[in-house]
Design an enzyme around this catalytic site. Structure first.
Site, PDB file in Angstrom:
ATOM      1  N   HIS A  75      32.929  26.449 -65.570  1.00  0.00           N
ATOM      2  CA  HIS A  75      33.469  27.364 -64.684  1.00  0.00           C
ATOM      3  C   HIS A  75      34.160  26.851 -63.506  1.00  0.00           C
ATOM      4  O   HIS A  75      34.072  25.503 -62.991  1.00  0.00           O
ATOM      5  CB  HIS A  75      32.403  28.199 -64.373  1.00  0.00           C
ATOM      6  CG  HIS A  75      31.359  27.676 -63.576  1.00  0.00           C
ATOM      7  ND1 HIS A  75      31.368  27.264 -61.944  1.00  0.00           N
ATOM      8  CD2 HIS A  75      30.111  27.148 -63.647  1.00  0.00           C
ATOM      9  CE1 HIS A  75      30.535  26.747 -61.544  1.00  0.00           C
ATOM     10  NE2 HIS A  75      29.485  26.462 -62.555  1.00  0.00           N
ATOM     11  N   GLU A  93      22.957  27.450 -67.044  1.00  0.00           N
ATOM     12  CA  GLU A  93      22.866  26.305 -66.460  1.00  0.00           C
ATOM     13  C   GLU A  93      21.325  25.748 -66.419  1.00  0.00           C
ATOM     14  O   GLU A  93      20.501  26.794 -66.676  1.00  0.00           O
ATOM     15  CB  GLU A  93      23.337  26.502 -64.901  1.00  0.00           C
ATOM     16  CG  GLU A  93      23.095  24.973 -64.194  1.00  0.00           C
ATOM     17  CD  GLU A  93      24.003  23.875 -64.849  1.00  0.00           C
ATOM     18  OE1 GLU A  93      23.438  23.307 -65.823  1.00  0.00           O
ATOM     19  OE2 GLU A  93      24.798  23.561 -64.336  1.00  0.00           O
TER      20      GLU A  93
END
Length: 189
Positions: free
Chosen positions: A9, A82
């Site tokens: 990202h 994550e």
């Protein structure tokens, strides 16, 4: 063969503040949006059949920037979330160096198994397609470690909005994967 473009990202507000995000949603900052747009523009000639993203906002928003000009829907999965940093979540990263790891940090073998299942998911559900998958720094390292059959420490850190190509030619069966090593001394960067 399935082609998997693995992307991290764009930069977030908490990246810039050096805060451990883990599985909190996160918000792209202006630089992160610029990074995602720049990557989108550089990859304009690359055809994607599908876009897959972590279900956390910072990755999903990056994926939307990549998918929009192609008219593709972003499919989310918790497999690309994550690493859960437990009690380290939300803390200032430089303050964490040298501290003992909390017991509630996601174990490395669990993270590696999630990465393996993600690769298996892509291989099984997108055969012979080109897929863009937007994840996060540590899960992306785990995905690459499984793919290359190495330890995470051997995978180079991905920058925000960086993309790497993985060509999937097999199903990533569990018994063929390397075992995770103890990561209590893993560098937090």
């Amino acid at each position: 063969m399935t082609q998997l473009y693995l992307m991290r990202h764009g930069e977030t507000i908490d990246n810039a503040r050096q805060l451990m995000q883990g599985q909190i949603q996160g918000e792209l900052n202006a630089e992160g949006i610029r990074q995602a747009e720049e990557t989108r523009d550089k990859m304009a000639s690359v055809h994607f059949d599908a876009v897959v993203s972590s279900d956390l906002k910072r990755s999903y928003d990056t994926a939307l920037i990549m998918a929009a000009p192609r008219g593709l829907t972003v499919h989310t999965t918790p497999l690309l979330r994550e690493r859960d940093w437990g009690d380290f979540t939300g803390r200032f990263i430089p303050d964490l160096k040298g501290l003992p790891w909390p017991d509630n940090v996601e174990k490395l073998d669990v993270l590696m198994e999630r990465a393996r299942v993600f690769l298996q998911h892509i291989y099984q559900n997108y055969p012979d397609q080109t897929v863009l998958a937007v994840g996060h720094g540590i899960i992306n390292k785990a995905v690459q470690a499984v793919y290359y059959g190495c330890q995470m420490k051997d995978v180079t850190r991905m920058n925000n909005a960086e993309v790497r190509l993985l060509e999937l030619e097999h199903n990533f069966d569990a018994e063929k994967q390397p075992k995770a090593t103890n990561d209590k001394n893993f560098s937090i960067t």
